[in-house]
Structures are given as structure tokens and as C-alpha cells.
Design an enzyme around this catalytic site. Structure first.
Site, PDB file in Angstrom:
ATOM      1  N   GLU A 230      10.442  -1.525   7.406  1.00  0.00           N
ATOM      2  CA  GLU A 230      11.548  -0.786   8.024  1.00  0.00           C
ATOM      3  C   GLU A 230      12.567  -0.500   6.909  1.00  0.00           C
ATOM      4  OE1 GLU A 230      12.634   0.880  10.621  1.00  0.00           O
ATOM      5  OE2 GLU A 230      14.553   0.979   9.601  1.00  0.00           O
TER       6      GLU A 230
ATOM      7  N   CYS B 133      -0.448   5.886   9.190  1.00  0.00           N
ATOM      8  CA  CYS B 133       0.769   5.244   9.699  1.00  0.00           C
ATOM      9  C   CYS B 133       0.451   4.066  10.602  1.00  0.00           C
ATOM     10  CB  CYS B 133       1.543   6.219  10.567  1.00  0.00           C
ATOM     11  SG  CYS B 133       2.489   7.353   9.649  1.00  0.00           S
TER      12      CYS B 133
ATOM     13  N   LEU C 114      11.108   7.504  17.939  1.00  0.00           N
ATOM     14  CA  LEU C 114      11.607   7.447  19.320  1.00  0.00           C
ATOM     15  C   LEU C 114      10.587   6.697  20.196  1.00  0.00           C
ATOM     16  CD1 LEU C 114      13.918   8.478  21.156  1.00  0.00           C
ATOM     17  CD2 LEU C 114      12.595  10.571  21.504  1.00  0.00           C
ATOM     18  N   ASN C 115       9.441   7.262  20.338  1.00  0.00           N
ATOM     19  CA  ASN C 115       8.260   6.588  20.925  1.00  0.00           C
ATOM     20  C   ASN C 115       8.352   6.175  22.389  1.00  0.00           C
ATOM     21  OD1 ASN C 115       7.045   6.892  18.470  1.00  0.00           O
ATOM     22  ND2 ASN C 115       7.362   4.807  17.779  1.00  0.00           N
TER      23      ASN C 115
ATOM     24  N   SER D 108      12.285   6.986   7.259  1.00  0.00           N
ATOM     25  CA  SER D 108      11.980   6.841   8.687  1.00  0.00           C
ATOM     26  C   SER D 108      12.450   5.476   9.174  1.00  0.00           C
ATOM     27  CB  SER D 108      10.470   6.988   8.875  1.00  0.00           C
ATOM     28  OG  SER D 108      10.107   6.714  10.204  1.00  0.00           O
TER      29      SER D 108
ATOM     30  N   CYS E 108       6.991  -3.961  16.321  1.00  0.00           N
ATOM     31  CA  CYS E 108       6.608  -2.889  17.260  1.00  0.00           C
ATOM     32  C   CYS E 108       5.165  -3.159  17.695  1.00  0.00           C
ATOM     33  CB  CYS E 108       6.739  -1.515  16.598  1.00  0.00           C
ATOM     34  SG  CYS E 108       8.428  -1.182  16.062  1.00  0.00           S
TER      35      CYS E 108
ATOM     36  N   GLU F 180       0.839  -1.199   0.000  1.00  0.00           N
ATOM     37  CA  GLU F 180       0.000   0.000   0.000  1.00  0.00           C
ATOM     38  C   GLU F 180       0.875   1.251   0.000  1.00  0.00           C
ATOM     39  OE1 GLU F 180      -3.486  -0.017   2.407  1.00  0.00           O
ATOM     40  OE2 GLU F 180      -3.079  -2.030   3.112  1.00  0.00           O
TER      41      GLU F 180
HETATM   42  C1  LIG Z   1       4.826   2.619   9.994  1.00  0.00           C
HETATM   43  S1  LIG Z   1       6.397   3.261  10.419  1.00  0.00           S
HETATM   44  C2  LIG Z   1       7.357   2.922   8.954  1.00  0.00           C
HETATM   45  C3  LIG Z   1       8.749   3.456   9.023  1.00  0.00           C
HETATM   46  C4  LIG Z   1       9.707   2.765   9.991  1.00  0.00           C
HETATM   47  N1  LIG Z   1       9.539   1.369  10.029  1.00  0.00           N
HETATM   48  C5  LIG Z   1       9.618   3.349  11.393  1.00  0.00           C
HETATM   49  O1  LIG Z   1       9.234   2.630  12.314  1.00  0.00           O
HETATM   50  O2  LIG Z   1       9.957   4.514  11.538  1.00  0.00           O
HETATM   51  C6  LIG Z   1       6.146   5.033  10.259  1.00  0.00           C
HETATM   52  C7  LIG Z   1       5.758   5.711  11.566  1.00  0.00           C
HETATM   53  O3  LIG Z   1       4.481   5.246  11.963  1.00  0.00           O
HETATM   54  C8  LIG Z   1       4.475   5.175  13.370  1.00  0.00           C
HETATM   55  N2  LIG Z   1       3.380   4.272  13.736  1.00  0.00           N
HETATM   56  C9  LIG Z   1       3.379   2.931  13.731  1.00  0.00           C
HETATM   57  N3  LIG Z   1       2.191   2.462  14.131  1.00  0.00           N
HETATM   58  C10 LIG Z   1       1.411   3.541  14.387  1.00  0.00           C
HETATM   59  C11 LIG Z   1       0.071   3.705  14.805  1.00  0.00           C
HETATM   60  N4  LIG Z   1      -0.719   2.672  15.023  1.00  0.00           N
HETATM   61  N5  LIG Z   1      -0.390   4.968  14.960  1.00  0.00           N
HETATM   62  C12 LIG Z   1       0.402   6.039  14.675  1.00  0.00           C
HETATM   63  N6  LIG Z   1       1.658   5.941  14.265  1.00  0.00           N
HETATM   64  C13 LIG Z   1       2.172   4.702  14.117  1.00  0.00           C
HETATM   65  C14 LIG Z   1       5.853   4.670  13.724  1.00  0.00           C
HETATM   66  O4  LIG Z   1       6.210   4.956  15.049  1.00  0.00           O
HETATM   67  C15 LIG Z   1       6.694   5.438  12.746  1.00  0.00           C
HETATM   68  O5  LIG Z   1       7.091   6.653  13.334  1.00  0.00           O
HETATM   69  S1  SF4 Z   2       6.754  -0.529  10.168  1.00  0.00           S
HETATM   70 FE1  SF4 Z   2       8.012   0.661  11.602  1.00  0.00          FE
HETATM   71  S2  SF4 Z   2       6.660   0.909  13.363  1.00  0.00           S
HETATM   72 FE2  SF4 Z   2       5.800  -0.764  12.141  1.00  0.00          FE
HETATM   73  S3  SF4 Z   2       6.676  -2.650  12.991  1.00  0.00           S
HETATM   74 FE3  SF4 Z   2       7.978  -2.003  11.325  1.00  0.00          FE
HETATM   75  S4  SF4 Z   2       9.564  -0.786  12.301  1.00  0.00           S
HETATM   76 FE4  SF4 Z   2       7.893  -0.925  13.744  1.00  0.00          FE
END
Ligand SMILES: C[S@@+](CC[C@H](N)C(=O)[O-])C[C@H]1O[C@@H](n2cnc3c(N)ncnc32)[C@H](O)[C@@H]1O
Ligand code: SF4
Length: 326
Positions: A117, A290, A171-172, A148, A70, A44
Site C-alpha cells: 500500500e 495485480c 473502490l471495489n 494507487s 484485502c 516483484e
Molecule cells: C495490488 S494493489 C496495490 C496498490 C494499492 N495497495 C491498492 O490497493 O490500490 C493494485 C490494484 O490491484 C487490485 N487487486 C488486488 N487483488 C487483485 C486481484 N486478485 N485481481 C485483480 N485485481 C486485484 C487492487 O484492487 C488494486 O486496485
Molecule cells: S496490495 Fe492493495 S489490494 Fe492488496 S492487500 Fe494491500 S492494499 Fe489491499
């Protein structure tokens, strides 16, 4: 893009003018595009509209699924199916560009914040970003392309040395205890290592700021003490902070922080000298935001009628958004 321009555009795409208002409401929330890859897997891509200003952002995927697990992320639940090739990554931006001609606003930013990722697929991601930046390619400005990562330290170093594009770090959490739980990568590369690496690497770069993303989860990482700890943690790192609303999804036990909490948190960061943005959640009701991108077969069905919408005819195309297939 104005509503008038949008009506012209959707009618040129074969929709009836009567459908335009409903599509416009959806478009403002984010346009979800499903790509079926050669091996039948689906990814997507989301186009996030910037309202009337015509500067839109395309959010691209870098992997099918994600291995990082995550706890708050829907994509993480899929596990990793495979890396995307350079061509599959670039094609998402090319396709978004073709959809958005100059009359209807253009794509100005690319964010690698879709499925996967990016730095686990670093070779293909750096090549894709290079093609997007190259003047013979898509000719984006490097600071309009943001990769990211959840914090893969060796790859962060490699990225900062090899690419001119922007970096965002999720960071989170502000303690290892919480980050170990919600982002298992922290057990390998903890907060101190991650932040010391950024401090050191950014000291070698000129006028470069990292963007920290921080998703507020009620009762988990949204206290004022967390905000105060962020101020200390990021000291000496040229940065901006993007405070994100959690997008809930089925089966998740996390909840978004309240608006009051979001504002209090933002104010504490700003008073502590941080540059902080609060990003409104877009498209979350359509699972297009996201952390909600995932296997379409597993996504919830919404209650809206699908009548009158163009469908891709795929057996799992059963949602109410505007679908486009390659
Ligand atoms: C989906 S990740 C993809 C990029 C990378 N894997 C990362 O973790 O930065 C992009 C951003 O979405 C955030 N994210 C993941 N799950 C989320 C959710 N359910 N609600 C809001 N943001 C979310 C992550 O913390 C990250 O900052
Ligand atoms: S897409 Fe980013 S936030 Fe979602 S599991 Fe992978 S690393 Fe974590």
C-alpha cells in the site's frame, strides 16, 4: 515493439533465436522481475507490454507484503514485512528502463500497483515519485506516474497536496457493508468519508482526475445496482473508472465476473455518464498480475517446461517466466 525487434533484443540478452517465440508469448503477458533486497527479502516488479506500440508500463512495489488484508488480494495474505526505501522503489523503474532501450520500446508509465500500500509508506513513495519526475532523475511526466491506494484518507490529502503525480483509488465496492468485508480499511475510513475527501481535495486542483479501480467479483460487487450506485457515488468527482477483471489465485474463494457481466456493467456506467475503461487481465496465468504478487515461495508451480530458460539459480526460482536478478 515488433516481433522482429523482440528477437534482436532477446538474442542480444544471450537467448537462442529458437527460444524467441516462446519468450514473446510470455513477454506479451507481462515480464516479471524478482529483486532480492540486501536483507534477502524478495519483491516483484512487472513490466506490462503495450504490444506493438512500444509504450510499456512498469508496475512497481512499495512494500514487502502488505498489512491491509484485502480479502481478494494475494499480497495481502503475506502481511507486511517492511517498507521499501526510496532507493529500492526508484531502482525498479531504473532497471526496467535499462532493459527497455529505445530500439525495443520504452517505459512510458510507472504505476505503484505492485506489492504493498504505497500511501502507508508515503514519505518514501513521494520522494521516489519526485525522483522519477525530476529532469535530473528519470524525467517522467507526472501524469505518467500513478500511485494507487486502497483509501487511507489522511495520506490521500497529504499526497494530493504534496505530489503532482496521478492518484488511483481502489473502490471495489459500493456499500460500506461489502467494503468493510473485502477491504477492512473501510471500517476506519468509510465510503462517504473517502469520497467526500476526494470531492473536496480535487476541487482545489486544476484539471486533475482521479482513477477509480473496481475489481469485479462475481456475486459480490458486480450487480447492475452496484454500477448504478457507482454513478451516484462519484458524482462531483472528476474521475475515470478502470473496471478490472479479478485475477484468481489459490485459496481464494472469489471468482471473476463473467464477460457478459463485465460488458453490462461497463455499459451501465457509460450510459450514466462515467468515463470507463475495461482493463484486460495481463499475465494472470503466471501469477504476475495485480493482487497476485506475493512471496515467491508460496506461489504455485505451473506445468510448463523450464528447459532452456535462464534461471537466477535461487532455490525458489521454479517458475516458467523470464527471471532477472540484480
Ligand atoms: C495490488 S494493489 C496495490 C496498490 C494499492 N495497495 C491498492 O490497493 O490500490 C493494485 C490494484 O490491484 C487490485 N487487486 C488486488 N487483488 C487483485 C486481484 N486478485 N485481481 C485483480 N485485481 C486485484 C487492487 O484492487 C488494486 O486496485
Ligand atoms: S496490495 Fe492493495 S489490494 Fe492488496 S492487500 Fe494491500 S492494499 Fe489491499
Amino acid at each position: 515493439m515488433s516481433y522482429g525487434e523482440f528477437v534482436n533484443w532477446v538474442t542480444s540478452q544471450g537467448y537462442r533465436p529458437a527460444q524467441a517465440l516462446m519468450l514473446w508469448e510470455q513477454f506479451k503477458e507481462g515480464l516479471q522481475i524478482l529483486f532480492t533486497l540486501d536483507d534477502g527479502l524478495v519483491i516483484e516488479t512487472v513490466i506490462i507490454s503495450n504490444g506493438d506500440r512500444g509504450r510499456n508500463t512498469v508496475c512497481v512495489s512499495s512494500q514487502v507484503g502488505c498489512a491491509m488484508n484485502c480479502q481478494f488480494c494475494f499480497t495481502g495474505r503475506m502481511g507486511l514485512r517492511r517498507n521499501l526505501t526510496t532507493a529500492e522503489i526508484v531502482e525498479q523503474a531504473v532497471f526496467a528502463r535499462r532493459l527497455f532501450t529505445s530500439e525495443v520500446g520504452s517505459i512510458r508509465n510507472v504505476v505503484f500497483m505492485g506489492m504493498g500500500e504505497p500511501l502507508q509508506n508515503i514519505e518514501n513513495v513521494i520522494k521516489a515519485a519526485d525522483i522519477m519526475v525530476d529532469e535530473q532523475g528519470l524525467h517522467f511526466s507526472p501524469n505518467k506516474i500513478t500511485i494507487s491506494t486502497n483509501g487511507l484518507v489522511p495520506q490521500i490529502k497529504q499526497f494530493l497536496r504534496e505530489s503532482k503525480c496521478a492518484l488511483a483509488v481502489s473502490l471495489n465496492a459500493t456499500t460500506d457493508e461489502v467494503r468493510n468485508w473485502i477491504m477492512p480499511i473501510n471500517r476506519k475510513y468509510n465510503l462517504k468519508l473517502l469520497l467526500d475527501t476526494l470531492r473536496e481535495e480535487l476541487s482545489l486542483k486544476h484539471k486533475y482526475k482521479v482513477l477509480f479501480e473496481y475489481v469485479l467479483l462475481a456475486g459480490v460487487n458486480d450487480s447492475i445496482d452496484d454500477a448504478r450506485r457507482i454513478i451516484d457515488l462519484v458524482k462531483g468527482i472528476p474521475c475515470k473508472i478502470n473496471q478490472i477483471t479479478f485475477n484468481p489465485h489459490s485459496g481464494s474463494h472469489f471468482q471473476p465476473a463473467t464477460n457478459e457481466k463485465m460488458i453490462e456493467f461497463r455499459n451501465t456506467l457509460a450510459e450514466g455518464g462515467c468515463v470507463v475503461f475495461m482493463r484486460p487481465s495481463r499475465g494472470d496465468d503466471q501469477m504476475a498480475a495485480c493482487g497476485q504478487l506475493g512471496n515467491p515461495g508460496e506461489l504455485h508451480l505451473c506445468s510448463k517446461s523450464h528447459q532452456g530458460f535462464k534461471h537466477c539459480q535461487s532455490p525458489w526460482c521454479n517458475r516458467c517466466n523470464l527471471y532477472v536478478m540484480l
